[in-house]
Design a protein around this motif. Structure first.
Motif, PDB file in Angstrom:
ATOM      1  N   UNK A 144     -14.284 -12.866 -28.859  1.00  0.00           N
ATOM      2  CA  UNK A 144     -14.174 -14.259 -28.412  1.00  0.00           C
ATOM      3  C   UNK A 144     -12.957 -14.994 -28.966  1.00  0.00           C
ATOM      4  N   UNK A 145     -12.292 -14.417 -29.965  1.00  0.00           N
ATOM      5  CA  UNK A 145     -11.081 -15.054 -30.504  1.00  0.00           C
ATOM      6  C   UNK A 145      -9.889 -14.873 -29.569  1.00  0.00           C
ATOM      7  N   UNK A 146      -9.997 -13.939 -28.610  1.00  0.00           N
ATOM      8  CA  UNK A 146      -8.893 -13.662 -27.700  1.00  0.00           C
ATOM      9  C   UNK A 146      -9.040 -14.463 -26.407  1.00  0.00           C
ATOM     10  N   UNK A 147      -7.921 -14.921 -25.893  1.00  0.00           N
ATOM     11  CA  UNK A 147      -7.871 -15.637 -24.621  1.00  0.00           C
ATOM     12  C   UNK A 147      -6.884 -14.894 -23.714  1.00  0.00           C
ATOM     13  N   UNK A 148      -7.258 -14.714 -22.449  1.00  0.00           N
ATOM     14  CA  UNK A 148      -6.368 -14.034 -21.510  1.00  0.00           C
ATOM     15  C   UNK A 148      -5.337 -15.011 -20.954  1.00  0.00           C
ATOM     16  N   UNK A 149      -4.065 -14.676 -21.130  1.00  0.00           N
ATOM     17  CA  UNK A 149      -2.967 -15.460 -20.571  1.00  0.00           C
ATOM     18  C   UNK A 149      -2.543 -14.821 -19.248  1.00  0.00           C
ATOM     19  N   UNK A 150      -2.558 -15.576 -18.178  1.00  0.00           N
ATOM     20  CA  UNK A 150      -2.167 -15.048 -16.864  1.00  0.00           C
ATOM     21  C   UNK A 150      -0.646 -15.044 -16.739  1.00  0.00           C
ATOM     22  N   UNK A 151      -0.123 -13.900 -16.309  1.00  0.00           N
ATOM     23  CA  UNK A 151       1.327 -13.730 -16.169  1.00  0.00           C
ATOM     24  C   UNK A 151       1.630 -13.250 -14.745  1.00  0.00           C
ATOM     25  N   UNK A 152       2.207 -14.129 -13.941  1.00  0.00           N
ATOM     26  CA  UNK A 152       2.498 -13.811 -12.548  1.00  0.00           C
ATOM     27  C   UNK A 152       3.488 -12.659 -12.407  1.00  0.00           C
ATOM     28  N   UNK A 153       4.363 -12.490 -13.382  1.00  0.00           N
ATOM     29  CA  UNK A 153       5.418 -11.480 -13.247  1.00  0.00           C
ATOM     30  C   UNK A 153       4.908 -10.053 -13.396  1.00  0.00           C
ATOM     31  N   UNK A 154       3.652  -9.878 -13.826  1.00  0.00           N
ATOM     32  CA  UNK A 154       3.084  -8.529 -13.869  1.00  0.00           C
ATOM     33  C   UNK A 154       2.040  -8.351 -12.775  1.00  0.00           C
ATOM     34  N   UNK A 155       2.084  -9.230 -11.780  1.00  0.00           N
ATOM     35  CA  UNK A 155       1.247  -9.087 -10.597  1.00  0.00           C
ATOM     36  C   UNK A 155       1.590  -7.778  -9.883  1.00  0.00           C
ATOM     37  N   UNK A 156       0.659  -7.306  -9.049  1.00  0.00           N
ATOM     38  CA  UNK A 156       0.894  -6.110  -8.251  1.00  0.00           C
ATOM     39  C   UNK A 156       2.158  -6.276  -7.416  1.00  0.00           C
ATOM     40  N   UNK A 157       2.781  -5.167  -7.077  1.00  0.00           N
ATOM     41  CA  UNK A 157       3.915  -5.204  -6.155  1.00  0.00           C
ATOM     42  C   UNK A 157       3.486  -5.884  -4.858  1.00  0.00           C
ATOM     43  N   UNK A 158       4.352  -6.686  -4.299  1.00  0.00           N
ATOM     44  CA  UNK A 158       4.082  -7.300  -3.007  1.00  0.00           C
ATOM     45  C   UNK A 158       4.466  -6.292  -1.923  1.00  0.00           C
ATOM     46  N   UNK A 159       3.459  -5.583  -1.417  1.00  0.00           N
ATOM     47  CA  UNK A 159       3.708  -4.555  -0.405  1.00  0.00           C
ATOM     48  C   UNK A 159       3.851  -5.140   0.998  1.00  0.00           C
ATOM     49  N   UNK A 160       3.753  -6.448   1.122  1.00  0.00           N
ATOM     50  CA  UNK A 160       3.985  -7.100   2.409  1.00  0.00           C
ATOM     51  C   UNK A 160       3.077  -6.581   3.505  1.00  0.00           C
ATOM     52  N   UNK A 161       3.686  -6.142   4.618  1.00  0.00           N
ATOM     53  CA  UNK A 161       2.926  -5.686   5.782  1.00  0.00           C
ATOM     54  C   UNK A 161       2.144  -4.403   5.516  1.00  0.00           C
ATOM     55  N   UNK A 162       2.456  -3.716   4.439  1.00  0.00           N
ATOM     56  CA  UNK A 162       1.713  -2.508   4.085  1.00  0.00           C
ATOM     57  C   UNK A 162       0.375  -2.832   3.410  1.00  0.00           C
ATOM     58  N   UNK A 163       0.226  -4.019   2.914  1.00  0.00           N
ATOM     59  CA  UNK A 163      -0.980  -4.387   2.162  1.00  0.00           C
ATOM     60  C   UNK A 163      -2.219  -4.269   3.047  1.00  0.00           C
ATOM     61  N   UNK A 164      -3.255  -3.653   2.493  1.00  0.00           N
ATOM     62  CA  UNK A 164      -4.514  -3.509   3.207  1.00  0.00           C
ATOM     63  C   UNK A 164      -4.573  -2.330   4.155  1.00  0.00           C
ATOM     64  N   UNK A 165      -3.505  -1.547   4.244  1.00  0.00           N
ATOM     65  CA  UNK A 165      -3.484  -0.397   5.142  1.00  0.00           C
ATOM     66  C   UNK A 165      -3.876   0.879   4.422  1.00  0.00           C
ATOM     67  N   UNK A 166      -4.383   1.833   5.181  1.00  0.00           N
ATOM     68  CA  UNK A 166      -4.777   3.124   4.624  1.00  0.00           C
ATOM     69  C   UNK A 166      -3.532   3.906   4.191  1.00  0.00           C
TER      70      UNK A 166
END
Length: 240
Positions: free
Chosen positions: A72-94
């Motif tokens: 409980x002493x730890x807090x998660x800091x959100x970092x947008x720069x380590x977000x998943x690659x933006x696969x664009x039109x490929x996202x959600x495809x098999x």
């Protein structure tokens, strides 16, 4: 400088469905991924952690929840720069469908020139992730000292790109690296160069704990394509 503990998120519903999730919302951990996340606090128990940093996506936040509950002493800091690659039109495809796209051979063999339609390039993905790590190293080092360790929970291609940078490898070689879901990759940064301490480790991490100072002063076939030479874009589902 600090030691970076990179955790890939646990196995997700998209991993088991053979789908390239990208930044698609609502992608959760599957049953195995939930179990992997539950085991993470025990695996990291030997490590004094200065901070936890996470990608904003649900599967990373779910992976870290048991760790944050246990510490409980730890807090998660959100970092947008380590977000998943933006696969664009490929996202959600098999992935099996994407294997037939002409761009896939570029992604596999010349990733530094690959840009996803409607998304980002792999080169831009690596640059933002490396910048994030450099900034967090400075922040953790300044606040907690050079012996500190911190966790960063992210995605397969992000972690592979960070490992390539740490090893001085060209991005065109990063598809030779593989990290399983909920595996741990550890990089110790120093003033002159990084050292890769663990890569895709799913076992005991006790040897990563800081040592007491004495001087007062570190091939399977691709599951989607069946092609042995192809890397798993997005990271894959890990061992069956």
């Amino acid at each position: 400088m600090p030691t970076l503990i990179l955790v890939r998120h646990g196995r997700s519903t998209a991993n088991t469905a053979g789908v390239l999730a990208g930044r698609t919302p609502g992608v959760a951990l599957d049953e195995r991924g939930t179990a992997q996340a539950a085991a993470l606090p025990g695996r990291l128990a030997v490590l004094p952690l200065a901070a936890v940093v996470t990608s904003p996506l649900q599967r990373c936040r779910e992976t870290l929840r048991p760790l944050l509950d246990a510490r409980p002493d730890l807090v998660a800091h959100t970092e947008e720069r380590i977000n998943e690659c933006d696969y664009g039109d490929w996202s959600g495809r098999k992935l099996a469908e994407l294997a037939d796209e002409q761009l896939m051979s570029v992604v596999q063999r010349h990733p530094s020139s690959a840009a996803f339609p409607g998304g980002e390039s792999l080169r831009a993905m690596q640059a933002r992730a490396v910048d994030a790590v450099r900034d967090w190293n400075a922040r953790i080092g300044s606040g907690h000292g050079d012996d500190a360790a911190y966790v960063m929970c992210s995605h397969g291609d992000i972690i592979k790109a960070l490992v390539a940078d740490a090893l001085g490898m060209h991005l065109d070689l990063f598809q030779r690296i593989h990290v399983d879901p909920c595996s741990v990759t550890a990089i110790r940064y120093t003033r002159l160069r990084p050292f890769l301490l663990r890569l895709g480790d799913t076992g005991d991490l006790a040897s990563l704990a800081p040592r007491e100072r004495t001087d007062g002063a570190e091939p399977a076939a691709h599951p989607a394509t069946g092609t042995e030479a192809d890397a798993e874009v997005g990271g894959g589902a890990g061992a069956p």
